[in-house]
Design a protein around this motif. Sequence first.
Motif, PDB file in Angstrom:
ATOM      1  N   VAL A  95       9.958  15.745  -6.165  1.00 48.91           N
ATOM      2  CA  VAL A  95      10.147  15.498  -4.728  1.00 48.91           C
ATOM      3  C   VAL A  95      10.947  14.222  -4.525  1.00 48.91           C
ATOM      4  O   VAL A  95      10.584  13.157  -5.014  1.00 48.91           O
ATOM      5  N   ARG A  96      12.060  14.334  -3.802  1.00 47.66           N
ATOM      6  CA  ARG A  96      12.820  13.153  -3.404  1.00 47.66           C
ATOM      7  C   ARG A  96      12.158  12.541  -2.172  1.00 47.66           C
ATOM      8  O   ARG A  96      11.615  13.247  -1.331  1.00 47.66           O
ATOM      9  N   VAL A  97      12.236  11.229  -2.044  1.00 42.21           N
ATOM     10  CA  VAL A  97      11.637  10.539  -0.905  1.00 42.21           C
ATOM     11  C   VAL A  97      12.704   9.745  -0.170  1.00 42.21           C
ATOM     12  O   VAL A  97      13.525   9.071  -0.787  1.00 42.21           O
ATOM     13  N   ARG A  98      12.699   9.872   1.128  1.00 40.29           N
ATOM     14  CA  ARG A  98      13.564   9.050   1.979  1.00 40.29           C
ATOM     15  C   ARG A  98      12.642   8.246   2.882  1.00 40.29           C
ATOM     16  O   ARG A  98      11.876   8.818   3.656  1.00 40.29           O
ATOM     17  N   ILE A  99      12.719   6.924   2.793  1.00 39.77           N
ATOM     18  CA  ILE A  99      11.802   6.071   3.537  1.00 39.77           C
ATOM     19  C   ILE A  99      12.583   5.119   4.427  1.00 39.77           C
ATOM     20  O   ILE A  99      13.602   4.572   4.030  1.00 39.77           O
ATOM     21  N   GLU A 100      12.081   4.960   5.644  1.00 45.47           N
ATOM     22  CA  GLU A 100      12.712   4.081   6.637  1.00 45.47           C
ATOM     23  C   GLU A 100      11.630   3.189   7.231  1.00 45.47           C
ATOM     24  O   GLU A 100      10.490   3.622   7.401  1.00 45.47           O
ATOM     25  N   VAL A 101      11.984   1.962   7.518  1.00 47.19           N
ATOM     26  CA  VAL A 101      11.060   1.034   8.164  1.00 47.19           C
ATOM     27  C   VAL A 101      11.533   0.829   9.599  1.00 47.19           C
ATOM     28  O   VAL A 101      12.719   0.576   9.840  1.00 47.19           O
TER      29      VAL A 101
ATOM     30  N   ILE B  16       0.455  12.088   0.295  1.00 47.74           N
ATOM     31  CA  ILE B  16       0.576  10.726   0.816  1.00 47.74           C
ATOM     32  C   ILE B  16      -0.479  10.462   1.885  1.00 47.74           C
ATOM     33  O   ILE B  16      -1.140   9.410   1.884  1.00 47.74           O
ATOM     34  N   ARG B  17      -0.651  11.410   2.799  1.00 40.38           N
ATOM     35  CA  ARG B  17      -1.651  11.213   3.860  1.00 40.38           C
ATOM     36  C   ARG B  17      -3.046  11.034   3.260  1.00 40.38           C
ATOM     37  O   ARG B  17      -3.766  10.090   3.594  1.00 40.38           O
ATOM     38  N   ASP B  18      -3.429  11.928   2.347  1.00 38.71           N
ATOM     39  CA  ASP B  18      -4.772  11.861   1.771  1.00 38.71           C
ATOM     40  C   ASP B  18      -4.958  10.594   0.940  1.00 38.71           C
ATOM     41  O   ASP B  18      -6.040  10.005   0.935  1.00 38.71           O
ATOM     42  N   TRP B  19      -3.890  10.171   0.242  1.00 39.06           N
ATOM     43  CA  TRP B  19      -3.997   8.954  -0.574  1.00 39.06           C
ATOM     44  C   TRP B  19      -4.238   7.748   0.321  1.00 39.06           C
ATOM     45  O   TRP B  19      -5.093   6.902   0.019  1.00 39.06           O
TER      46      TRP B  19
ATOM     47  N   ARG C  29       4.175   5.516  -5.653  1.00 42.23           N
ATOM     48  CA  ARG C  29       4.135   5.514  -7.120  1.00 42.23           C
ATOM     49  C   ARG C  29       3.267   6.667  -7.624  1.00 42.23           C
ATOM     50  O   ARG C  29       3.638   7.380  -8.559  1.00 42.23           O
ATOM     51  N   GLU C  30       2.121   6.858  -6.987  1.00 35.00           N
ATOM     52  CA  GLU C  30       1.232   7.953  -7.372  1.00 35.00           C
ATOM     53  C   GLU C  30       1.880   9.308  -7.083  1.00 35.00           C
ATOM     54  O   GLU C  30       1.743  10.261  -7.862  1.00 35.00           O
ATOM     55  N   LEU C  31       2.593   9.405  -5.964  1.00 33.58           N
ATOM     56  CA  LEU C  31       3.285  10.653  -5.629  1.00 33.58           C
ATOM     57  C   LEU C  31       4.330  10.991  -6.681  1.00 33.58           C
ATOM     58  O   LEU C  31       4.449  12.152  -7.107  1.00 33.58           O
ATOM     59  N   ASN C  32       5.088  10.000  -7.108  1.00 36.59           N
ATOM     60  CA  ASN C  32       6.145  10.234  -8.097  1.00 36.59           C
ATOM     61  C   ASN C  32       5.568  10.701  -9.429  1.00 36.59           C
ATOM     62  O   ASN C  32       6.182  11.510 -10.131  1.00 36.59           O
ATOM     63  N   GLN C  33       4.392  10.206  -9.768  1.00 39.02           N
ATOM     64  CA  GLN C  33       3.753  10.636 -11.003  1.00 39.02           C
ATOM     65  C   GLN C  33       3.191  12.051 -10.886  1.00 39.02           C
ATOM     66  O   GLN C  33       3.251  12.832 -11.834  1.00 39.02           O
TER      67      GLN C  33
ATOM     68  N   LEU D 148       0.834  -1.203   0.000  1.00 37.34           N
ATOM     69  CA  LEU D 148       0.000   0.000   0.000  1.00 37.34           C
ATOM     70  C   LEU D 148       0.868   1.253   0.000  1.00 37.34           C
ATOM     71  O   LEU D 148       0.572   2.235  -0.681  1.00 37.34           O
ATOM     72  N   VAL D 149       1.963   1.227   0.755  1.00 35.31           N
ATOM     73  CA  VAL D 149       2.892   2.362   0.768  1.00 35.31           C
ATOM     74  C   VAL D 149       3.516   2.538  -0.610  1.00 35.31           C
ATOM     75  O   VAL D 149       3.641   3.664  -1.111  1.00 35.31           O
ATOM     76  N   ALA D 150       3.910   1.439  -1.231  1.00 39.28           N
ATOM     77  CA  ALA D 150       4.516   1.509  -2.564  1.00 39.28           C
ATOM     78  C   ALA D 150       3.546   2.113  -3.574  1.00 39.28           C
ATOM     79  O   ALA D 150       3.941   2.915  -4.428  1.00 39.28           O
ATOM     80  N   ALA D 151       2.269   1.736  -3.484  1.00 41.08           N
ATOM     81  CA  ALA D 151       1.270   2.287  -4.403  1.00 41.08           C
ATOM     82  C   ALA D 151       1.118   3.785  -4.205  1.00 41.08           C
ATOM     83  O   ALA D 151       1.021   4.554  -5.168  1.00 41.08           O
TER      84      ALA D 151
END
Length: 315
Positions: free
Chosen positions: A124-130, A293-296, A115-119, A109-112
């Motif tokens: 915007v660069r994204v830095r993601i941590e788990v 991202i939050r709204d999506w 993907r929409e954000l990048n389009q 779900l995060v990846a989806a």
Amino acid sequence: MLDGMTLGQIRTFVAIADAGSFRAGAAKLLRAQSAVSHAIASLESQLGVLVFDRTGRRPVLTSHGKALLEDARAVLLKVDFMRARARALSEGLEMELSIVVDTLFPMPLVAAALRELNQALPTVRVRIEVAALGGPFEALAEGRCTLGITVGQGFSDPRIELASVLPVPFVAVVAASHPLAEIARRRARLRSAELAEHLQIVQEDPSRLSEGRDFGVLSPQTWRVSGQDTKRALIFGGVGWGRLPLWSVERDLGAGHLVRVPAAAFGSDGETTEPSYVAHRIDHPFGPAARFIRDWLLQHGKPAPAARPRRPRDR
């Protein structure tokens, strides 16, 4: 010397190469053919090499031209990217979005969403941590990320606002080869005392927020792991039993590699549900990318059920 080279000359070079002729390139650029010819001649003078062979009916890229065309495209791409970023900055768009995701939250779900954000916002660069347990909350509290995606209700902070995303089901599981699996196949419910006879694999909290606390630990025999991947690997390998998010083990359950453990302490068939949230600091800037991202996630995730008495949970 290259100091006199212009972006217009580089754009003309690429346009002619793409269009296949000076006339078509001029039409694409909405310029006179004489101006296009002059731009290419000036570019070649600056570079010191010919980029087009003009001896035939149509211009053909020379070997030098073919080699330089890739560089020209890269220059234009970088310039266009710079212009887009400058426009985004003037409109308040973040240069970088930092997100910390609970290791229990469905990553597809995060990846989806990303993907929409990048389009929608490609600059915007994204830095993601788990991170596990209190990790997302700690990162938000310390200002190390803009958004946190959390699972469960074990943490709170007055500076952090939560928006409910979707319920995340958890199941107690064990490898099909484990002795507990045969018992689980025969019995509809297992008591905590029965589970206590077997090694339990438990996720440790890397943050300080749950120091001294355990969540849903039923066995005195425990192995502590630092990540869900390790936990899943140990359970899958028959070392012990434990609870994992259903989304991460559905295939293994369907294939018979893992077996549900119907632990009475964890609800029907050993399954419970925890709410998940997207979180952010109310005192920190919240830009268009973070809002996207939050709204999506709020739109595509199902709302969490109404609050109910909390059960023990093991990560």
